[in-house]
Design a protein around this motif. Structure first.
Motif, PDB file in Angstrom:
ATOM      1  N   PHE A 188       0.825  -1.204   0.000  1.00  0.00           N
ATOM      2  CA  PHE A 188       0.000   0.000   0.000  1.00  0.00           C
ATOM      3  C   PHE A 188       0.861   1.257   0.000  1.00  0.00           C
ATOM      4  CE2 PHE A 188      -2.929  -3.194   1.381  1.00  0.00           C
ATOM      5  CZ  PHE A 188      -4.167  -2.779   0.918  1.00  0.00           C
ATOM      6  N   VAL A 189       1.900   1.293   0.826  1.00  0.00           N
ATOM      7  CA  VAL A 189       2.701   2.512   0.966  1.00  0.00           C
ATOM      8  C   VAL A 189       3.546   2.748  -0.278  1.00  0.00           C
ATOM      9  CG1 VAL A 189       4.473   3.664   2.333  1.00  0.00           C
ATOM     10  CG2 VAL A 189       2.735   2.269   3.472  1.00  0.00           C
ATOM     11  N   LEU A 190       4.204   1.694  -0.783  1.00  0.00           N
ATOM     12  CA  LEU A 190       5.103   1.836  -1.921  1.00  0.00           C
ATOM     13  C   LEU A 190       4.541   1.248  -3.210  1.00  0.00           C
ATOM     14  CD1 LEU A 190       8.434   0.822  -0.127  1.00  0.00           C
ATOM     15  CD2 LEU A 190       7.532   3.129  -0.493  1.00  0.00           C
ATOM     16  N   GLY A 191       3.479   0.464  -3.105  1.00  0.00           N
ATOM     17  CA  GLY A 191       2.947  -0.199  -4.291  1.00  0.00           C
ATOM     18  C   GLY A 191       3.805  -1.345  -4.749  1.00  0.00           C
ATOM     19  N   LEU A 192       4.634  -1.900  -3.859  1.00  0.00           N
ATOM     20  CA  LEU A 192       5.561  -2.969  -4.205  1.00  0.00           C
ATOM     21  C   LEU A 192       5.493  -4.081  -3.155  1.00  0.00           C
ATOM     22  CD1 LEU A 192       8.673  -0.817  -5.182  1.00  0.00           C
ATOM     23  CD2 LEU A 192       7.157  -2.025  -6.759  1.00  0.00           C
TER      24      LEU A 192
END
Length: 621
Positions: free
Chosen positions: A85-89
């Motif tokens: 969620f935070v980095l999309g990774l």
């Protein structure tokens, strides 16, 4: 008091001591903090993990509370979440390498754009600017450690510290807390009467996730949930079927998660059940409650006691060479030179996994002195000579004799909760406990002290509940007391047959030494269940073994001693051996075998000096 009511009360105690997060927040494992500049740039990555163990683990941090991610639409947390969620990774599922999670990152960004629309705080603005400018392609450019993937992350404004000079996270800034507290207030559902507190308040649609139950999903399970129409009634949905206020649901969830936390000191496992216990501070205060929990933890084998507690219970559990003998519980408690109220209320809750939910296996409320009295009764039932344990066994250790290869996962389901309920209430042990122990012996497992003690405990408690004393004549019922140590006067046929089998085994060992398969390996199961079909064959073989002893130099006296012991046992048996022994008598067979197998030969007197036998051979030589 109901389970949720007791947990809600316990939350108040923990909150006063600073042991739980306040309403609207939860304690989560956080691995890294992303240190941002005021313009939203990523300056560095701060490692928050604890590296003292074999593997680094996240640090407990109080963050805005989580919510269930039910359905297919991703739901983001406020000012913290995992890297998807935070980095999309994150690490790909079923495929190697890093995977991009665009929908998760978009959900995280949209949540913060909505909640921080009018934010003026530098820390909140830095987070917004980071989310607006961050792209997964920048991951390699910043050389962030791959350890960030699938870990929980928080934000920190570079150089921001609290009043004590410690680095402060963005979600701890006053402006961030104000935004979240406002969100918690307005996000409540329709109001109704709370079934726990009786007050009118917004009802929790979804109840909190409970983590720490052995065998449950890593993401946690629900103590209260309604996810199918079959669980609903009168057209209500989810939490409306059992209205509990948002605050109460949050409170009981925080309290239960604190009790289930690693190294909490109030958590134990037996079979498929994970149990927690806590004391009430309403009567004796916080100090008395903490001391009561320490006593219960020591009594249940959860943790070691302090020197004061260990000394106080030494005479009760192992004094005078007997085990265990807890005569006067109140007098024992008075020896402890700390504030301790024997009347302190104790709550014990046992949970087991059930898919996405948690099943309640055990719920028991009692007082400290009554709990220890029940434990003393339980230990007395387990007492056997030679001693099976050096100290009272924990509930988990108690179930090991019925587990295959000692693996607790092989213990029959539900058995742990039933055994614990019998211990706490003084009721009968579940009959499947006796059956499981006998099955292990028929499968070839040895007759160890713990197995014999467990079998004796089941039989002895049945005797006490039937309220019958020791009978004078032989009986195949369970009405007679079960001896603690070798009782040569015990008339029960099954007990005597067990003693006789042990003697026949000793004769074989003395005559032939170590063999590939002893009579215990070949015939123990059949001898304990169908004596009439086995013992005639064993007695014929034993006559040959005795002849071997007579021919050997120096073992003639041993043959005479064996014959005398066998005659003493057989004199108390009927000429007609039973064709079948029911499980209770099979248990007495095992106890008699264990007593005779481990008995020490008494020192001979002068009249018997010429025919006295040397020490009996053992399996070790």
């Amino acid at each position: 008091m109901t389970i949720l009511s007791a947990l809600n009360t316990h939350y108040g105690r923990l909150e006063r001591c600073g042991g739980v997060a306040p309403f609207g927040f939860s304690t989560e494992s956080i691995a890294f903090a992303l240190v941002l500049s005021p313009d939203g740039g990523l300056n560095s990555c701060r490692d928050l993990r604890d590296h003292t163990g074999r593997q680094p683990v996240g640090r407990p941090v109080t963050v805005p509370r989580t919510s269930k991610r039910s359905g297919t639409t991703p739901r983001a947390f406020f000012l913290w979440d995992n890297s998807k969620f935070v980095l999309g990774l994150g690490n790909g599922t079923g495929q190697p390498g890093i995977t991009t999670y665009s929908a998760h990152a978009a959900a995280f960004r949209e949540t913060h754009e909505r909640l921080l629309d009018d934010a003026t705080d530098p820390g909140l603005l830095a987070v917004l600017r980071f989310l607006r400018t961050w792209t997964p392609s920048r991951f390699g450019r910043h050389r962030l450690a791959s350890a960030l993937l699938d870990r929980n992350l928080v934000f920190q404004l570079d150089g921001d510290v609290d009043a004590d000079g410690q680095a402060r996270f963005v979600h701890d800034r006053p402006a961030a807390r104000a935004v979240w507290e406002r969100q918690v207030t307005i996000s409540g559902g329709p109001s109704a009467v709370c079934l726990v507190t009786g007050r009118i308040a917004p009802v929790a649609r979804l109840h909190p996730v409970i983590k720490g139950v052995a065998g449950a999903r890593l993401s946690g399970g629900s103590l209260v949930s309604f996810n199918r129409n079959a669980f609903a009634s009168y057209g209500k949905k989810q939490g409306d079927n059992a209205p509990v206020s948002e605050a109460t649901a949050s409170n009981y969830g925080a309290a239960l998660n604190a009790l289930l936390a690693r190294n909490s000191g109030t958590k134990m496992r037996f079979g498929d059940t994970t149990a927690v216990f806590w004391a009430s501070a309403s009567a004796g205060g916080e100090t008395s409650a903490r001391n009561a929990e320490a006593v219960v933890a020591y009594a249940l084998g959860v943790s070691r006691a302090s020197s004061a507690y260990a000394a106080a219970f030494k005479s009760g559990w192992g004094g005078g060479g007997t085990f265990p003998e807890l005569i006067d519980i109140r007098r024992t408690l008075e020896r402890i030179d700390v504030a301790l109220d024997p009347g302190t209320r104790i709550h014990i809750l046992g949970l087991s996994p059930n898919g996405p939910r948690l099943s309640v296996r055990l719920w028991h409320e009692t007082t400290l002195d009554l709990l220890l009295a029940r434990l003393a009764e339980h230990w007395e039932d387990l007492r056997i000579e030679p001693r099976a344990w050096h100290r009272p066994p924990s509930p988990l250790a108690l179930l090991q004799p019925v587990a295959r290869r000692g693996d607790p996962e092989t213990v029959p389901p539900v058995l742990g909760g039933e055994v614990m309920r019998a211990i706490l209430t003084g009721g009968r042990y579940p009959r499947v406990l006796l059956t499981a122990a006998l099955q292990r012996l028929r499968a070839g497992d040895p007759v160890t002290g713990p197995r014999a003690a467990l079998i004796r405990a089941v039989l002895q408690r049945d005797v006490r509940h039937r309220g019958r004393g020791k009978q004078a004549g032989p009986s195949f019922t369970t009405g007679m007391e079960v001896p603690v140590s070798l009782d040569r006067q015990e008339a029960d046929p099954a007990y005597r047959l067990g003693r006789l089998f042990a003697l026949l085994e000793n004769v074989q060992r003395a005559a032939l030494g170590r063999v590939n398969a002893s009579i215990r390996d070949r015939y123990f199961g059949a001898a304990s269940a169908t004596p009439a079909s086995v013992f005639p064959l064993l007695l014929r073989n034993t006559s040959h073994h005795l002849a071997v002893l007579r021919r050997k130099s120096g073992t003639g006296g041993l043959a005479v001693w064996f014959e005398r012991e066998m005659n003493e046992v057989m004199d108390g048996l009927d000429m007609t051996l039973p064709c079948h022994l029911h499980p209770e008598s099979q248990g007495r067979f095992v106890v008699g075998y264990y007593h005779q197998r481990c008995a020490r030969k008494p020192a001979p007197d002068a009249a018997e000096a010429e025919t006295a036998a040397p020490d009996l051979p053992t399996d070790e030589g």
